[in-house]
Enzyme design. Structure first.
Site, PDB file in Angstrom:
ATOM      1  N   SER A 172       0.748  -1.231  -0.031  1.00 29.31           N
ATOM      2  CA  SER A 172       0.176  -0.062  -0.087  1.00 29.31           C
ATOM      3  C   SER A 172       0.827   1.251   0.093  1.00 29.31           C
ATOM      4  CB  SER A 172      -0.891   0.101   1.112  1.00 29.31           C
ATOM      5  OG  SER A 172      -0.066  -0.211   2.333  1.00 29.31           O
ATOM      6  N   HIS A 186      -5.426  -3.644  -2.125  1.00 31.23           N
ATOM      7  CA  HIS A 186      -5.238  -2.654  -3.207  1.00 31.23           C
ATOM      8  C   HIS A 186      -5.425  -3.153  -4.814  1.00 31.23           C
ATOM      9  CE1 HIS A 186      -4.791   1.130  -0.862  1.00 31.23           C
ATOM     10  NE2 HIS A 186      -4.142   0.198   0.056  1.00 31.23           N
ATOM     11  N   LYS A 226     -12.027  -0.065  -1.116  1.00 30.68           N
ATOM     12  CA  LYS A 226     -11.200   0.771  -1.892  1.00 30.68           C
ATOM     13  C   LYS A 226     -11.923   0.836  -3.346  1.00 30.68           C
ATOM     14  CE  LYS A 226      -7.528  -0.563   1.081  1.00 30.68           C
ATOM     15  NZ  LYS A 226      -7.595   0.734   1.939  1.00 30.68           N
TER      16      LYS A 226
HETATM   17  C1  LIG Z   1      -2.826  -3.867   2.268  1.00 27.56           C
HETATM   18  C2  LIG Z   1      -4.034  -3.286   3.075  1.00 27.56           C
HETATM   19  N1  LIG Z   1      -4.753  -4.497   3.779  1.00 27.56           N
HETATM   20  C3  LIG Z   1      -5.954  -4.137   4.133  1.00 27.56           C
HETATM   21  C4  LIG Z   1      -6.632  -2.942   4.267  1.00 27.56           C
HETATM   22  C5  LIG Z   1      -7.805  -2.768   5.190  1.00 27.56           C
HETATM   23  O1  LIG Z   1      -8.898  -2.578   4.173  1.00 27.56           O
HETATM   24  P1  LIG Z   1     -10.137  -1.837   4.833  1.00 27.56           P
HETATM   25  O2  LIG Z   1      -9.821  -0.434   4.715  1.00 27.56           O
HETATM   26  O3  LIG Z   1     -11.210  -2.387   4.042  1.00 27.56           O
HETATM   27  O4  LIG Z   1     -10.260  -2.045   6.304  1.00 27.56           O
HETATM   28  C6  LIG Z   1      -5.931  -1.973   3.838  1.00 27.56           C
HETATM   29  C7  LIG Z   1      -6.454  -0.541   4.053  1.00 27.56           C
HETATM   30  O5  LIG Z   1      -5.766   0.417   4.555  1.00 27.56           O
HETATM   31  C8  LIG Z   1      -4.735  -2.198   3.150  1.00 27.56           C
HETATM   32  O6  LIG Z   1      -3.826  -1.191   2.345  1.00 27.56           O
END
Ligand SMILES: Cc1ncc(COP(=O)(O)O)c(C=O)c1O
Length: 394
Positions: free
Chosen positions: A182, A210, A241
């Site tokens: 991310s 992502h 997202k």
């Molecule tokens: C790599 C990754 N996994 C999981 C998440 C968590 O997703 P959510 O925003 O749906 O809780 C994020 C979000 O920040 C992320 O960047």
């Protein structure tokens, strides 16, 4: 008078301020759009994860409103008591079809999906083998599981192999990576990790938060992008997202999903999604399947913006997709770049230690399918002007 037992929190906040790491929340006063208003300023928005512009897509809005009319605004219960509506089951069926897996379970967020799954499938005698840049929800889930945690340097297959080789053959092992990282926008080395998982008998898990809606055919994710269908036991995706709504899901075997229905604590102990959320997610799947040009536009914009930043002389790291970091090194400089950009009409979040390593501070940009070329050109011109003023580029 009672002494405030939380007074140490103010001290900690002051330390953050002294270190230049105190964050004021930017307030969005309009829709989550490519050009919008934060803190009373109209800006080109390069900070959202709304990759495909679905947060404001008319089909999603219409389906959410219809669900509110039909079911109301809340579910009033956790999934395992009275909070599973037919619309939740339809979303899980549709996602399983989309991901080409036997079954899917939807969680309240991607965070809950990762943390709830890792902590449910592992116990104290097991081990997690994890990329050093994996998401916080994977780290927290691993800690909650009480399994041993072995971390390998970012994308370093040889190091992962050395760890796996050192472990007893009979020990249960989870090999886990982000599909897209991310903060850097680079991809996990899925084919090589799947080879390792098969060689050492590991459970293979990918967090595709992502990548959902971004990589692979119709946005099916990195498993589809790398064509490793059937080799990843646990796929996590997010609905928060590119899908534009809220939630996370786990795709895999029917047994995995049924086990998580019984053992994943966020699923068991937290109220289910409002029906409007489930309905909007189903509509988003329809859009992914029927309007694939939106994903194409995201990639056109990504190529245009990324090559523009590179041509200006910025260090954009190892990005392979719409997340493009502008790496400046020093934390204070990254925050200054972000602030000056904002004052000039471009919102790109500054990110420093501990979210990224010391000396790797950056401004992170994310383009979306709905940015116009004019907006992206304006952002590039502004990056160029501010970057030169701060001596980051020539
Ligand atoms: C790599 C990754 N996994 C999981 C998440 C968590 O997703 P959510 O925003 O749906 O809780 C994020 C979000 O920040 C992320 O960047």
């Amino acid at each position: 008078m009672r002494r405030d037992p939380l007074s140490y929190l103010a001290t900690e906040l002051n330390t953050l301020k002294e270190q230049g790491l105190y964050r004021k929340l930017r307030i969005l006063e309009d829709e989550q759009k490519p050009k919008t208003t934060f803190d009373h300023r109209s800006v080109v928005n390069l900070s959202s994860n709304n990759y495909l512009g679905l947060t404001t897509h008319p089909r999603l809005r219409a389906c959410a409103l219809e669900a509110i009319r039909k079911y109301g605004v809340g579910t009033g219960s956790v999934r395992t008591i009275a909070g599973t509506m037919d619309i939740h089951m339809e979303l899980e069926r549709r996602l399983a079809e989309f991901k080409k897996t036997e079954a899917v379970v939807v969680f309240q967020s991607g965070f809950a999906a990762n943390a709830g799954t890792v902590s449910a499938v592992l116990g104290k005698d097991d081990v997690v083998v994890s990329d050093e840049l994996n998401h916080a929800s994977i780290i927290d889930g691993s800690r909650l599981s009480r399994a041993a945690i072995k971390v390998f340097p970012h994308k370093d297959i040889d190091a992962a192999r050395a760890i796996l080789k050192s472990l007893p053959a009979a020990q249960r092992k989870l090999l886990i990576t982000d599909g897209v990282f991310s903060m850097d926008g680079d991809l996990g080395p899925l084919p090589a990790l799947c080879d390792l998982a098969e060689e050492f008998g590991c459970i293979m898990m990918v967090d595709d938060a992502h990548a959902s809606g971004v990589f692979g055919k119709n946005g099916r994710g990195t498993i589809d992008h790398f064509d490793v269908h059937g080799r990843v036991d646990i796929q996590v995706g997010t609905l928060s997202k590119a899908v534009g709504v809220l939630g996370g899901y786990v795709a895999g075997s029917r047994a995995l999903v049924e086990f998580l229905y019984h053992r994943a604590r966020p699923f068991l102990f937290s109220t289910s999604h409002p029906p409007a959320v489930a309905a909007a997610c189903i509509a988003a799947l329809d859009v992914l399947l029927e309007e694939p040009h939106i994903v194409d536009r995201l990639w056109d914009n990504t190529r245009f913006f990324q090559s523009g930043l590179k041509a200006l002389g910025f260090n954009t790291g190892a990005s392979e997709g719409p997340i493009t970091p502008v790496i400046v090194g020093d934390g204070a400089l990254a925050m200054k770049l972000s602030d000056r950009l904002f004052d000039s009409g471009v919102f790109a979040q500054g990110i420093a230690f501990p979210t990224v390593g010391v000396g790797k501070a950056r401004v992170r940009t994310i383009v979306t399918a709905t940015h116009s070329r004019e907006e992206l050109q304006f952002a590039l011109d502004t990056f160029g002007k501010v970057g030169r003023e701060l001596g980051i580029i020539q």
